[in-house]
Design a protein around this motif. Structure first.
Motif, short mmCIF file in Angstrom:
data_model
loop_
_atom_site.label_atom_id
_atom_site.label_comp_id
_atom_site.label_asym_id
_atom_site.label_seq_id
_atom_site.Cartn_x
_atom_site.Cartn_y
_atom_site.Cartn_z
N PRO A 25 1.01 -1.29 0.04
CA PRO A 25 -0.12 -0.13 -0.24
C PRO A 25 0.73 1.11 0.18
CG PRO A 25 -0.51 -1.79 1.29
CD PRO A 25 1.00 -1.85 1.33
N ILE A 26 0.78 2.53 -0.17
CA ILE A 26 0.47 3.26 -0.03
C ILE A 26 1.15 3.84 1.18
CG2 ILE A 26 0.50 6.23 -0.17
CD1 ILE A 26 -1.22 5.29 -2.34
N SER A 27 2.70 4.04 1.30
CA SER A 27 3.58 4.70 2.94
C SER A 27 2.39 5.00 4.07
CB SER A 27 5.02 4.01 2.15
OG SER A 27 4.75 5.64 2.45
N ASN A 28 2.22 6.30 4.07
CA ASN A 28 1.66 6.34 4.76
C ASN A 28 -0.08 6.48 5.20
OD1 ASN A 28 0.74 7.75 2.70
ND2 ASN A 28 1.04 10.07 3.70
N HIS A 29 -0.67 5.17 4.45
CA HIS A 29 -1.49 5.19 4.38
C HIS A 29 -2.08 3.94 5.64
CE1 HIS A 29 -3.16 6.05 0.50
NE2 HIS A 29 -2.79 7.43 0.69
N LEU A 30 -2.97 3.83 5.99
CA LEU A 30 -2.82 2.80 7.46
C LEU A 30 -4.41 2.12 7.57
CD1 LEU A 30 -4.12 6.70 10.11
CD2 LEU A 30 -1.58 4.78 9.63
N TYR A 31 -5.24 2.82 6.23
CA TYR A 31 -6.47 1.05 5.72
C TYR A 31 -5.99 0.85 4.62
CZ TYR A 31 -8.94 5.09 9.12
OH TYR A 31 -9.08 5.71 10.29
N PHE A 32 -6.97 -0.79 4.67
CA PHE A 32 -6.42 -1.29 4.06
C PHE A 32 -6.96 -2.46 3.25
CE2 PHE A 32 -2.19 0.61 4.60
CZ PHE A 32 -1.70 0.02 5.67
N TYR A 33 -7.55 -2.45 2.46
CA TYR A 33 -8.71 -3.51 1.66
C TYR A 33 -7.95 -3.89 0.92
CZ TYR A 33 -10.90 1.00 3.57
OH TYR A 33 -10.91 2.10 4.36
N TRP A 34 -9.32 -5.24 0.87
CA TRP A 34 -9.02 -6.79 -0.73
C TRP A 34 -11.15 -6.36 -1.14
CZ3 TRP A 34 -4.63 -7.95 -3.25
CH2 TRP A 34 -3.51 -7.95 -2.35
N TYR A 35 -11.06 -6.70 -2.63
CA TYR A 35 -11.77 -6.67 -3.18
C TYR A 35 -11.76 -7.08 -4.56
CZ TYR A 35 -13.93 -2.09 -1.40
OH TYR A 35 -13.69 -1.29 -0.35
N ARG A 36 -12.63 -7.75 -5.08
CA ARG A 36 -12.62 -8.85 -6.26
C ARG A 36 -13.65 -8.52 -6.98
NH1 ARG A 36 -14.85 -14.88 -5.14
NH2 ARG A 36 -17.33 -14.23 -5.16
N GLN A 37 -13.17 -8.75 -8.58
CA GLN A 37 -14.11 -8.40 -9.80
C GLN A 37 -14.00 -9.82 -10.75
OE1 GLN A 37 -13.06 -5.56 -12.07
NE2 GLN A 37 -15.15 -4.59 -12.39
N ILE A 38 -14.95 -10.63 -10.69
CA ILE A 38 -15.49 -11.30 -11.52
C ILE A 38 -14.78 -10.82 -13.01
CG2 ILE A 38 -16.67 -13.89 -11.94
CD1 ILE A 38 -16.94 -14.12 -9.07
N LEU A 39 -14.32 -11.66 -13.91
CA LEU A 39 -15.10 -11.22 -15.08
C LEU A 39 -16.55 -10.72 -15.40
CD1 LEU A 39 -13.09 -11.22 -17.47
CD2 LEU A 39 -13.66 -12.99 -18.31
N GLY A 40 -16.64 -9.38 -16.10
CA GLY A 40 -17.73 -9.08 -16.31
C GLY A 40 -18.40 -8.34 -15.29
N GLN A 41 -18.85 -8.78 -13.85
CA GLN A 41 -18.81 -8.52 -12.86
C GLN A 41 -17.92 -6.80 -11.83
OE1 GLN A 41 -20.48 -11.45 -10.06
NE2 GLN A 41 -20.63 -13.22 -12.28
N LYS A 42 -19.19 -7.05 -11.42
CA LYS A 42 -19.62 -5.21 -10.56
C LYS A 42 -17.47 -5.56 -9.36
CE LYS A 42 -22.96 -4.66 -8.67
NZ LYS A 42 -24.57 -3.85 -7.76
N VAL A 43 -17.23 -4.93 -8.46
CA VAL A 43 -16.33 -4.89 -8.03
C VAL A 43 -16.70 -4.70 -6.81
CG1 VAL A 43 -14.53 -4.14 -6.49
CG2 VAL A 43 -14.32 -3.45 -9.37
N GLU A 44 -16.77 -6.55 -5.91
CA GLU A 44 -17.46 -6.62 -5.01
C GLU A 44 -15.86 -6.68 -3.84
OE1 GLU A 44 -19.38 -10.32 -5.79
OE2 GLU A 44 -17.50 -11.08 -6.03
N PHE A 45 -16.41 -6.20 -2.58
CA PHE A 45 -15.32 -6.36 -1.29
C PHE A 45 -15.48 -6.98 -1.15
CE2 PHE A 45 -14.26 -4.33 2.76
CZ PHE A 45 -14.84 -4.94 3.50
N LEU A 46 -14.81 -7.93 -0.02
CA LEU A 46 -14.11 -8.97 0.90
C LEU A 46 -13.82 -8.12 2.25
CD1 LEU A 46 -11.16 -10.23 -2.00
CD2 LEU A 46 -13.85 -11.14 -0.74
#
Lengths: 113, 113
Positions: A25-46
């Motif tokens: 992540p960017i060095s001074n950032h504090l919040y981190f996230y993973w998302y996934r996107q199945i082909l042809g579908q919307k981005v989903e929060f993990l």
């Protein structure tokens, strides 16, 4: 401009194998996230991660998944015993204030065969 | 149910022409609305972000509008270029919670010479 870096860009794995997706992540950032996107579908929060612990996770993020910040710079997503339906683009994102400034990485394309 | 709907699903325009993409949302309580550009196989890149008190914001040839009363937003692209070919994703932020981004399915824009 600061970037979120993800490696590898593409990973092919056999069903049942474990994979680790890596993010810097960017060095001074504090919040981190993973998302996934199945082909042809919307981005989903993990999952979201703050102060060295998971702050929120979706229904997708079951016991098969885990996240870790092993050192001061890396943020990893581990998928144990991969399934065919885990094939997707996985995006890491980081945020400095937990609010406005989300920055996404370029993603890791995971293909489970 | 918190949802973000975008239209059209896909759009083809000639280089140099203008176009407008639409976003309707039901996310409540509303915090802010973002438009992202996502090139194929890449992560989303932020174009604009607007809070409820802003009704227009520009970023070069991209101009976003927001009507918080009707819960609608549009992204207008002026004098399109071939490099504008991408998916444009409307993302609405929820006021609280670590998982506070709701993604639309995107509009796939193709600019042809």
């Amino acid at each position: 401009e600061p970037e979120v870096t993800q490696t590898p860009s593409h990973q092919v794995t056999q069903m049942g194998q474990e994979v680790i997706l890596r993010c810097v992540p960017i060095s001074n950032h504090l919040y981190f996230y993973w998302y996934r996107q199945i082909l042809g579908q919307k981005v989903e929060f993990l999952v979201s991660f703050y102060n060295n612990e998971i702050s929120e996770k979706s229904e997708i993020f079951d016991d098969q998944f885990s996240v870790e910040r092993p050192d001061g710079s890396n943020f990893t997503l581990k998928i144990r015993s991969t399934k065919l339906e885990d094939s997707a683009m996985y995006f890491c994102a980081s945020n400095g204030d937990g609010y406005y400034g989300y920055t996404f990485g370029s993603g890791t394309r995971l293909t489970v065969v | 149910k918190n949802q973000v709907e975008q239209s059209p699903q896909s759009l083809i325009i000639l280089e140099g022409k203008n176009c407008t993409l639409q976003c309707n949302y039901t996310v409540s309580p509303f915090s802010n609305l973002r438009w992202y550009k996502q090139d194929t196989g890449r992560g989303p890149v932020s174009l604009t972000i607007m809070t409820f008190s802003e009704n227009t914001k520009s970023n070069g040839r991209y101009t976003a509008t927001l009507d918080a009363d009707t819960k609608q937003s549009s992204l207008h692209i002026t004098a399109s270029q071939l490099s504008d070919s991408a998916s444009y994703i409307c993302v609405v932020s929820y006021q609280t919670g670590a998982n506070n981004l709701f993604f639309g399915t995107g509009t796939r824009l193709t600019v042809i010479p």
